[in-house]
Design a protein around this motif. Structure first.
Motif, short mmCIF file in Angstrom:
data_model
loop_
_atom_site.label_atom_id
_atom_site.label_comp_id
_atom_site.label_asym_id
_atom_site.label_seq_id
_atom_site.Cartn_x
_atom_site.Cartn_y
_atom_site.Cartn_z
N UNK A 249 0.85 -1.19 0.00
CA UNK A 249 0.00 0.00 0.00
C UNK A 249 0.89 1.24 0.00
N UNK A 250 0.26 2.37 -0.29
CA UNK A 250 0.97 3.64 -0.17
C UNK A 250 1.12 3.98 1.31
N UNK A 251 2.21 4.68 1.63
CA UNK A 251 2.50 5.01 3.03
C UNK A 251 2.86 6.48 3.13
N UNK A 252 2.31 7.13 4.15
CA UNK A 252 2.66 8.52 4.42
C UNK A 252 2.89 8.70 5.91
N UNK A 253 4.07 9.18 6.26
CA UNK A 253 4.41 9.42 7.66
C UNK A 253 3.72 10.71 8.12
N UNK A 254 2.89 10.59 9.16
CA UNK A 254 2.17 11.77 9.65
C UNK A 254 2.79 12.35 10.92
N UNK A 302 2.80 6.18 11.80
CA UNK A 302 3.24 6.85 13.03
C UNK A 302 3.43 5.79 14.09
N UNK A 303 4.20 6.10 15.12
CA UNK A 303 4.31 5.18 16.25
C UNK A 303 2.98 5.07 16.98
N UNK A 304 2.23 6.15 17.00
CA UNK A 304 0.90 6.14 17.63
C UNK A 304 0.02 7.13 16.88
N UNK A 305 -0.50 6.69 15.73
CA UNK A 305 -1.21 7.59 14.82
C UNK A 305 -2.41 8.25 15.48
N UNK A 306 -3.10 7.51 16.35
CA UNK A 306 -4.30 8.06 16.97
C UNK A 306 -3.98 9.24 17.91
N UNK A 331 -5.11 3.05 9.48
CA UNK A 331 -4.37 3.71 10.54
C UNK A 331 -3.80 2.62 11.44
N UNK A 332 -2.55 2.22 11.22
CA UNK A 332 -1.95 1.16 12.04
C UNK A 332 -1.56 1.67 13.41
N UNK A 333 -0.97 0.82 14.18
CA UNK A 333 -0.46 1.13 15.52
C UNK A 333 -1.54 1.82 16.36
#
Length: 591
Positions: A249-254, A302-306, A331-333
């Motif tokens: 999938x596409x990935x974007x670091x937020x 992100x390490x903790x996207x939420x 939204x992983x992690x």
């Protein structure tokens, strides 16, 4: 020679598309006059192509006219055997150039069990494994990634160790290497040692368990820190793999970094402080990436996207676009306590997949001790609302083997799974792993449990298998990872012995625990020296590496673990871990 080999032999191996290159969005440049860099991920193609850091550095380096970055991965075992049989050296994907002809070999290290792969990669590349035996015309070998915050068990494999964020000083490193091309290797390393965040293992020695300088170099090396993520480089033209990757999938670091302070989390400590991208930048780049790649899913990394300050805003701005294009937003992690039901429902309206939560420990007492800071009712409420929102599969991650852990602590994992099953999920899955006490965390002082402890855990949880599919790891890989993660220079010869016997240790089908034990014994290394426990007075082989988080702070956190005292999220109250004070940075929240 290499092209002829590929034309004649490639169909003899599994997934030949791993080795051909020329993927959509890969980069071909004129080679002449450029500093040429081979970026390596020491694992099979599908895994390496899922690594965001490698993708970022590849496009970042290639954005400069004077440099040409190409990729290389460790071939699978069948291809390695064929290459060795035919005398073919490891080569880059883009131009099929032997790695030994490149100017630089950069290796990203994400896990200690890849140490044997790294030595195999160097051997296949026809590069001398020992840095002090390399000739002046061999590539400069650079290590980067999270594991390099204790690289001592592999210290002789690397000319240079780059600490921290690649965007900060990498260009300066490449400028020096380009300017000094043709000079003596030792002279080039001396020039590189003057750059911040650069560790040259050859210029240090081990004294006891401590690593100290033998040249005029810093006693402690501070990591490189990118102060603001918002305007930093984004790899928009992400490469579409020829073989389906692990994360296709596409990935974007937020955001980068985490402020939660979970006491076991290596990434949570070494990537401090938190730096967020604004909602506008996230949405703008997400659309560009999807347009340039054609992916049907995008993941917000992100390490903790939420925990992102404007995540709801990001999702609200992205949803019309992804709904129209039938694109899945992931939204992983996902942290249990940060679980936003409204947000979950919005995302579920696009495409429902299994949901993953990480309580980490079964009992409230142990969750408090490890500073997970989530209550049982929060976990249950999150699971229930996930079910209501349309998820039918749920997976939970747990760790065991914490100091002072009791049978009741383990049993409460089963009780939690039993209660979640009552919400009528079709499938409840639990993964149970042995704690790996990592350097630069509060648990760097803790004792690692023997693998046999996992048999005990298996038996405690056996009655709960009617409620969930429970995967209890046998603990052997985790145990070796723990020994390597807190290892010193004496382990280099152990790894060197082991890789000849077997490699691909992170793959369960290739991991060989007995080979590791034999290798330790052959080098007369006592495993007990690396199991712990330790105190704040003990010297560590990574004490000269400055992540920003002080050893004293980590010791106080370990004492808090033992007493059951919690530490607040440093978004709310500064815990004086040392990062902002020592590195002169601060959390950058885009509210």
């Amino acid at each position: 020679m290499i092209l002829e080999f590929l034309n004649k032999e490639l169909l003899k191996v599994q997934k030949p598309a791993r080795y051909i290159g020329y993927e959509f969005n890969s980069i071909l440049k004129e080679r002449d006059g450029k500093l040429r860099i081979a970026l390596a991920f020491p694992d099979v193609y599908e895994v390496g192509m899922s690594h965001y850091g490698l993708e970022l550095l590849y496009h970042y380096i290639n954005s400069f006219d004077d440099y040409y970055a190409e990729r290389v991965f460790l071939p699978w075992v069948d291809m390695i055997e064929l290459m060795e049989k035919k005398g073919i050296p490891l080569f880059t994907l883009e131009t099929k150039t032997p790695i030994f002809e490149m100017d630089v070999l950069g290796i990203s290290i994400s896990y200690e069990l890849s140490f044997t792969n790294i030595l195999k990669l160097l051997e296949l590349s026809k590069i001398n494994i020992d840095v002090d035996k390399r000739k002046d015309n061999e590539p400069i070998v650079i290590a980067g990634g999270p594991v390099v915050f204790n690289i001592e068990p592999l210290y002789r494999a690397f000319d240079v160790v780059y600490l921290g964020d690649g965007e900060e000083n990498l260009k300066k490193i490449l400028e020096i290497l380009n300017f000094t091309k043709g000079e003596k290797r030792i002279k080039r390393l001396e020039e590189l040692s003057k750059v911040g965040g650069i560790y040259i293992p050859l210029f240090y020695k081990q004294s006891g368990r401590k690593v100290v300088p033998v040249k005029n170099v810093p006693k402690r090396i501070k990591k490189n820190v990118l102060e603001d993520l918002d305007d930093s480089f984004v790899p928009v033209n992400q490469i579409i793999p020829n073989v389906q990757s692990i994360h296709d999938r596409a990935v974007l670091e937020i955001s980068r970094g985490c402020t939660r302070g979970c006491r076991f989390c290596h990434a949570g400590y070494i990537y401090r402080p938190v730096r967020e991208r604004t909602a506008r930048k996230v949405v703008e780049n997400a659309k560009k990436i999807l347009n340039k790649t054609g992916y049907e899913e995008i993941s917000l990394l992100s390490l903790s996207a939420m925990d992102h300050s404007t995540l709801n805003k990001i999702v609200d701005m992205l949803l019309p676009y992804v709904n129209e294009k039938k694109i899945s937003l992931s939204i992983p992690s996902t942290r249990v306590d940060a679980f936003n039901v409204e947000l979950l429902t919005k995302i579920a309206s696009v495409r429902k997949r299994g949901i993953t939560l990480a309580p980490e420990a079964g009992s409230q007492k142990m969750r408090d001790k490890i500073n997970k800071n989530i209550a049982l009712d929060e976990i249950l409420r999150s699971a229930l609302e996930a079910k209501k929102a349309g998820w039918n599969k749920i997976k939970l991650y747990f760790m065991v083997g914490f100091p002072g852990e009791t049978e009741e602590d383990v049993r409460e994992i089963g009780e939690l799974l039993k209660e979640i099953k009552s919400f009528k999920f079709k499938l409840v899955t639990a993964s149970i792993n042995l704690l790996v006490p990592k350097p630069h965390t509060a648990f760097q002082f803790a004792e690692v449990r023997e693998p046999e402890y996992m048999e005990y855990v298996y038996n405690v949880l056996k009655p709960y298998r009617k409620y969930a599919k429970i995967d209890v790891n046998d603990g052997k890989q985790s145990f070796i990872e723990a020994i390597l993660s807190r290892g010193d220079r004496r382990l280099y010869d152990v790894v060197k012995k082991k890789y000849v016997k077997s490699y691909y240790d992170e793959w369960s089908e290739h991991f060989n625990f007995e080979d590791w034990i034999i290798s330790f014994n052959e080098e007369n290394v006592n495993l007990g020296d690396y199991k712990g426990p330790y105190t704040v007075k003990d010297n560590f082989p990574w004490d000269h590496i400055e992540s920003g988080v002080t050893k004293y702070f980590l010791w106080k956190e370990y004492e808090k673990f033992l007493s059951g005292e919690k530490t607040d999220d440093c978004r709310n109250i500064c815990s004086y871990c040392g990062v902002c004070q020592i590195l002169k940075v601060e959390n950058k929240l885009k509210i």
